[in-house]
Design an enzyme around this catalytic site. Structure first.
Site, PDB file in Angstrom:
ATOM      1  N   ASP A 101      12.315 -13.847  15.543  1.00 37.68           N
ATOM      2  CA  ASP A 101      12.821 -15.130  15.071  1.00 37.68           C
ATOM      3  C   ASP A 101      11.669 -16.052  14.664  1.00 37.68           C
ATOM      4  O   ASP A 101      10.667 -16.154  15.370  1.00 37.68           O
ATOM      5  CB  ASP A 101      13.606 -15.774  16.231  1.00 37.68           C
ATOM      6  CG  ASP A 101      14.235 -17.096  15.850  1.00 37.68           C
ATOM      7  OD1 ASP A 101      15.171 -17.084  15.054  1.00 37.68           O
ATOM      8  OD2 ASP A 101      13.781 -18.138  16.356  1.00 37.68           O
ATOM      9  N   GLU A 119      11.804 -12.436  10.587  1.00 36.22           N
ATOM     10  CA  GLU A 119      12.573 -13.483   9.903  1.00 36.22           C
ATOM     11  C   GLU A 119      11.620 -14.228   8.977  1.00 36.22           C
ATOM     12  O   GLU A 119      11.251 -15.370   9.190  1.00 36.22           O
ATOM     13  CB  GLU A 119      13.216 -14.460  10.890  1.00 36.22           C
ATOM     14  CG  GLU A 119      14.287 -15.289  10.194  1.00 36.22           C
ATOM     15  CD  GLU A 119      14.561 -16.640  10.824  1.00 36.22           C
ATOM     16  OE1 GLU A 119      15.487 -17.316  10.354  1.00 36.22           O
ATOM     17  OE2 GLU A 119      13.844 -17.045  11.747  1.00 36.22           O
TER      18      GLU A 119
END
Ligand code: GLC
Ligand code: CA
Length: 576
Positions: free
Chosen positions: A235, A296
């Site tokens: 993330d 990401e």
């Protein structure tokens, strides 16, 4: 779309496994270890994102859970997915619905128990489905014990675990903005200092310049590898580092959806130091070959994306290519350019293409024109599944689920939708419950009400109805995924763009092991008739045997001399 803009602005053997993991701590590796799985399993794989809150609820509280995922593994196997990425299921106050973690080594009770997780991994394994965990490295919850300790004084053992800076209340150290609106600095009255948060105030950024922080994170990752996880979706990794000089960003014209003056993000996003961490992470996961790192990586161009693979391919195996599908312009020329970028700009590495996720409006809404939505959804499926790529899907994409947006600000659950209303309405719309059948709550839950409302189209857009309909979007996805595994050209072939100047139709040829396949996609609302000169295709055969068609064919045999595509029609055929 505002979210697209917002995000693109920044950017089997347990015993054997333990041996391999301890090897990463410096002990010698066993001579000829049987790999736990094919180390290349992720190349060309179909990876399916599950947002656990919204997938399936088994205990009737209106919130999805891990057992709900386990209960639907057969569905995922029939769809043909190779791996599932599950967004965070760790204990969390749920300010950012799990992306604010208080314990990286446990399961949030609302999603189940560690036993449930182990059962999910085991059951997935029986179906040859790998489990990929979401790893939030950039920040923790402000209620994580590390932050509670860190904020307690300037001298405690974790004092340097977060990004703390002196300043005066009311005067933040610089003009840096949180991606979720307003200043990225929050005053803390106990330490009389500011802490940095790239996202919500409740998500303080960890200090990745501090070695113990890295080591703690790497140990935690090893723990999940022991639990059988086959990869990690990292993330917000472009946000790991900030400029220690705290230089102001430059102002850009205009204002954000939150009413802040727009700025560059040169001092907070994608600093060169991230690559050092990518390499360290890769070393950690390489202890079990084929453990995959998905990044990401919202990056502005293919050159920066190429760097995320590493100069020696020693960084992320699958940094997300957001240039290809994370926009809203349905243009053959644009997709051709982005496809060419991925083919020529990534040093032969596999691109990770993606259209949908839990942060962006669903592709159905972004690309649909209100008239040909069903045909356009099939075109998107073909753009995702026919190229040489690893394909990242989002739950419900295969059904044609569309955004179910809040109608007024009091319905909003996602905090950015409250701060940004009405310009930024938040991400609830793309997170509505999975549509399993035409029954109550679309078969998602037996609760009286669900955490987000079920979209009204569930009566027809659902797994059960679409399974029975041979012409459904779901069955189109299934057939493309099957084809991608069975047809050598689509499975392992190279990709060559043909008919390059056609402004309405994107065509490419894939070939391997003597099999040649033509893929043609019509991006216009009018029918297109195509013919391909032999010199372009490179083989003598002119006859096209249909492998997949997104439209009901009238049975006219197709050939390279004459191929007719209806509005937004997609065609895949083998050359004979
Ligand atoms: C990533 C997640 C998003 C989350 C943010 C902060 O962008 O995908 O959902 O809000 O990180 O953790
Ligand atoms: Ca539940």
């Amino acid at each position: 779309m505002s979210r697209v803009r917002r995000l693109s602005e920044f950017g089997r053997s347990a015993a054997l496994l333990i041996v391999l993991i301890s090897a990463s701590h410096g002990e010698p590796k066993p001579a000829a270890a049987t790999p736990r799985w094919d180390p290349n399993w992720w190349k060309g794989a179909v990876i399916y994102e599950v947002y656990p809150r919204s997938f399936a609820d088994t205990n009737g509280d209106g919130i999805g859970d891990l057992n709900g995922i386990t209960a639907h593994l057969d569905y995922l196997q029939q769809l043909g997915v190779d791996g599932i990425w599950i967004t965070p299921f760790y204990p969390s106050p749920q300010v950012d619905f799990g992306y604010d973690i208080t314990d990286y080594n446990a399961i949030d009770p609302q999603y189940g128990t560690m036993k449930d997780f182990e059962r999910l991994v085991a059951e997935a394994g029986k179906r040859n489905i790998k489990v990929i965990a979401d790893m939030v490295l950039n920040h923790t919850s402000d209620r994580h014990p590390w932050f509670v300790e860190s904020r307690s004084s300037r001298t405690n053992p974790k004092a340097n675990w977060y990004v703390w800076v002196d300043g005066k209340p009311g005067t933040p150290p610089d003009n840096w903005l949180s991606i979720f609106g307003h200043s990225a600095w929050q005053w803390d009255s106990a330490r009389q200092q500011y802490y940095y948060h790239a996202f919500y105030i409740q998500q303080p950024d960890l200090n990745w310049r501090n070695r113990p922080v890295r080591d703690a994170m790497y140990d935690m990752i090893r723990g999940w590898m022991k639990r059988g996880v086959a990869g990690f979706r990292l993330d917000a990794v472009p946000q790991l580092f900030e400029d220690p000089k705290l230089q102001n960003e430059e102002y850009l014209p205009g204002y954000t959806a939150y009413g802040d003056r727009r700025t560059t993000r040169a001092h907070t996003d994608n600093l060169p130091e991230v690559h050092e961490v990518y390499r360290e992470l890769r070393q950690v996961v390489d202890a079990v070959p084929g453990t995959v790192l998905i990044g990401e990586t919202y990056l502005p161009n293919v050159a920066e994306l190429a760097q995320a693979y590493g100069a020696k391919n020693d960084e992320l195996q699958l940094p997300m290519d957001t240039q290809y599908g994370m926009h809203s312009s349905l243009s053959a020329e644009l997709f051709r350019a982005r496809l060419r970028d991925a083919e020529t700009g990534l040093k032969g590495n596999v691109p990770l293409f993606v259209f949908d996720n839990h942060d962006n409006r669903r592709s159905w809404n972004r690309f649909g024109d209100g008239k040909h939505d069903a045909a356009i959804a099939r075109l998107i499926a073909t753009l995702l599944l026919a190229p040489r790529d690893t394909a990242l899907m989002y739950y419900g994409e295969e059904l044609g689920m569309s955004n179910n947006d809040p109608k007024s600000v009091d319905q909003v659950k996602d905090p950015i939708g409250k701060t940004g209303w009405p310009k930024e309405i938040g991400r609830d719309g793309e997170r509505s419950p999975m549509q399993w059948d035409a029954g109550a709550n679309a078969g998602f839950s037996t609760a009286r009400s669900t955490w987000l409302p079920v979209a009204p189209n569930y009566a027809t857009v659902n797994v059960s109805t679409e399974t029975k309909d041979s012409g459904s979007l779901l069955n189109y996805y299934r057939s493309l995924i099957r084809l991608r595994k069975q047809n050598a050209a689509l499975r392992e072939g190279n990709l060559r763009i043909v008919d390059e100047n056609n402004k309405d139709v994107l065509s490419f040829v894939r070939a391997a092991r003597g099999i040649t396949v033509l893929v043609a996609m019509n991006f216009s609302a009018s029918p297109q008739t195509l013919s391909y000169p032999a010199a372009q295709i490179g083989i003598s055969g002119r006859r096209l045997t249909v492998l997949a068609e997104s439209f009901g064919s009238d049975g006219t045999p197709a050939s390279l001399d004459k191929l007719v595509l209806p509005a937004f029609g997609a065609f895949i055929g083998e050359l004979r």
